[in-house]
Design a protein around this motif. Structure first.
Motif, PDB file in Angstrom:
ATOM      1  N   THR A 118       0.866  -1.181   0.000  1.00  0.00           N
ATOM      2  CA  THR A 118       0.000   0.000   0.000  1.00  0.00           C
ATOM      3  C   THR A 118       0.899   1.225   0.000  1.00  0.00           C
ATOM      4  O   THR A 118       1.828   1.317   0.814  1.00  0.00           O
ATOM      5  N   ARG A 139      -1.072   7.948 -11.584  1.00  0.00           N
ATOM      6  CA  ARG A 139      -1.905   7.174 -10.652  1.00  0.00           C
ATOM      7  C   ARG A 139      -2.372   5.872 -11.304  1.00  0.00           C
ATOM      8  O   ARG A 139      -2.305   4.800 -10.686  1.00  0.00           O
ATOM      9  N   LEU A 168       0.513   3.332 -11.492  1.00  0.00           N
ATOM     10  CA  LEU A 168       0.824   2.714 -10.202  1.00  0.00           C
ATOM     11  C   LEU A 168      -0.219   1.655  -9.836  1.00  0.00           C
ATOM     12  O   LEU A 168       0.111   0.565  -9.367  1.00  0.00           O
ATOM     13  N   ALA A 169      -1.481   1.988 -10.073  1.00  0.00           N
ATOM     14  CA  ALA A 169      -2.545   1.030  -9.771  1.00  0.00           C
ATOM     15  C   ALA A 169      -2.422  -0.215 -10.647  1.00  0.00           C
ATOM     16  O   ALA A 169      -2.597  -1.350 -10.184  1.00  0.00           O
ATOM     17  N   PHE A 218       0.057  -1.527  -6.922  1.00  0.00           N
ATOM     18  CA  PHE A 218       0.093  -0.769  -5.676  1.00  0.00           C
ATOM     19  C   PHE A 218      -1.321  -0.580  -5.125  1.00  0.00           C
ATOM     20  O   PHE A 218      -2.248  -0.266  -5.876  1.00  0.00           O
ATOM     21  N   MET A 276      -3.835   1.809  -3.542  1.00  0.00           N
ATOM     22  CA  MET A 276      -3.862   3.261  -3.734  1.00  0.00           C
ATOM     23  C   MET A 276      -4.761   3.997  -2.745  1.00  0.00           C
ATOM     24  O   MET A 276      -4.968   5.198  -2.873  1.00  0.00           O
ATOM     25  N   VAL A 296      -3.298   7.216  -1.239  1.00  0.00           N
ATOM     26  CA  VAL A 296      -2.699   8.203  -2.146  1.00  0.00           C
ATOM     27  C   VAL A 296      -3.570   9.453  -2.176  1.00  0.00           C
ATOM     28  O   VAL A 296      -4.773   9.377  -2.421  1.00  0.00           O
ATOM     29  N   THR A 333      -4.491  13.356  -3.702  1.00  0.00           N
ATOM     30  CA  THR A 333      -4.370  14.211  -4.877  1.00  0.00           C
ATOM     31  C   THR A 333      -4.201  15.643  -4.403  1.00  0.00           C
ATOM     32  O   THR A 333      -4.996  16.132  -3.600  1.00  0.00           O
TER      33      THR A 333
END
Length: 275
Positions: free
Chosen positions: A56, A71, A74-75, A79, A81, A84, A86
């Motif tokens: 995570t 983003r 990465l997803a 990962f 998310m 995360v 913004t």
């Protein structure tokens, strides 16, 4: 498989491959420029994912078009998310000057993106802190926290294990042990200190061990080496290895990734986008 929470950066690198070393007052040509994903969270997390763990990521990404692509990438890599954020800042690449010997100079952004909300540890087996101006990480016992040694000696990071670099921490081992104890608090157990091609020092109350590291081919791109070592160390600690064995395992993982970073990272960004 372990679950790691990484409170660390994820950004875009713009790497300038130079034809020679940087010298004061000199002029330098570059062979090529490439854009790739980078940051401590990305590097450490990508290796942990490749090793079969759950990761995570707690970091801040821009809300612009580049940030949204970041983003999604990465997803897609795997990962988690949920942590995360913004933030209302444009994506600004990190400039890396890489010379033919593999040495790099990093130019930091003028306004680094930072988390603004507390991060919950949840069910993570280990929490890894690798950010400046550390945000509050709730429900994270120091006994299961690994943290980068802060450059500011006054900063506190309650943790059992600290990780640092000789390049950043220039002091005798005894002084570093006392500083680490003050930074980490009563749960402090070990400080792992990397030194490029030199042995890793494992500093604890019982003294210090020197653990040799595998040699690297000349000219190896060492960008992210400390992050790869951290991934190997987290993997080793989750597996219950003792300190010296954990350092040897981490050094071996770092060397393996540096030798074949594409296999572990796949960090390239598609050509044709504006640099």
């Amino acid at each position: 498989m372990a679950h790691f929470l990484l409170v660390a950066s994820a950004h875009i690198d713009r790497v300038w491959h130079l034809e020679g070393p940087l010298v004061p007052g000199g002029r330098q040509r570059h062979r090529r420029v490439e854009r790739r994903y980078g940051g401590g969270g990305f590097h450490t997390g990508s290796v942990l994912l490749a090793l079969g763990h759950r990761v995570t990521l707690a970091t801040a990404l821009s809300g612009d078009a580049e940030g949204r692509r970041h983003r999604a990438a990465l997803a897609a890599r795997g990962f988690g998310m949920a942590a995360v954020e913004t933030v209302d800042q444009p994506t600004e690449p990190l400039e890396i000057l890489l010379d033919p010997a593999g040495e790099r100079t990093i130019l930091l952004p003028t306004r680094p993106r930072r988390l603004t909300r507390p991060v919950a540890a949840g069910d993570a087996d280990l929490v890894y802190l690798n950010v400046r101006d550390r945000p509050d990480c709730r429900d994270a016992p120091a006994a299961r926290t690994v943290a980068q040694m802060p450059l500011d000696a006054a900063e506190r990071r309650p943790a059992a294990v600290l990780v640092g670099s000789r390049a950043d921490l220039k002091a005798p081992d005894a002084a570093l042990r006392e500083r680490a104890r003050g930074v980490a608090g009563p749960d402090f157990r070990h400080l792992f200190l990397t030194a490029g091609p030199e042995p890793v020092a494992v500093i604890s109350d019982g003294g210090a061990d020197a653990v040799p590291v595998p040699p690297l081919p000349a000219g190896t791109d060492t960008t992210g080496a400390g992050d790869f070592f951290a991934a190997g160390l987290l993997d080793a600690l989750a597996g219950g290895l003792p300190p010296a064995a954990a350092a040897a395992h981490a050094a071996a993982i770092a060397a393996r990734v540096l030798a074949d970073r594409r296999r572990y990272l796949d960090d390239r960004i598609a050509e044709g986008r504006q640099c």
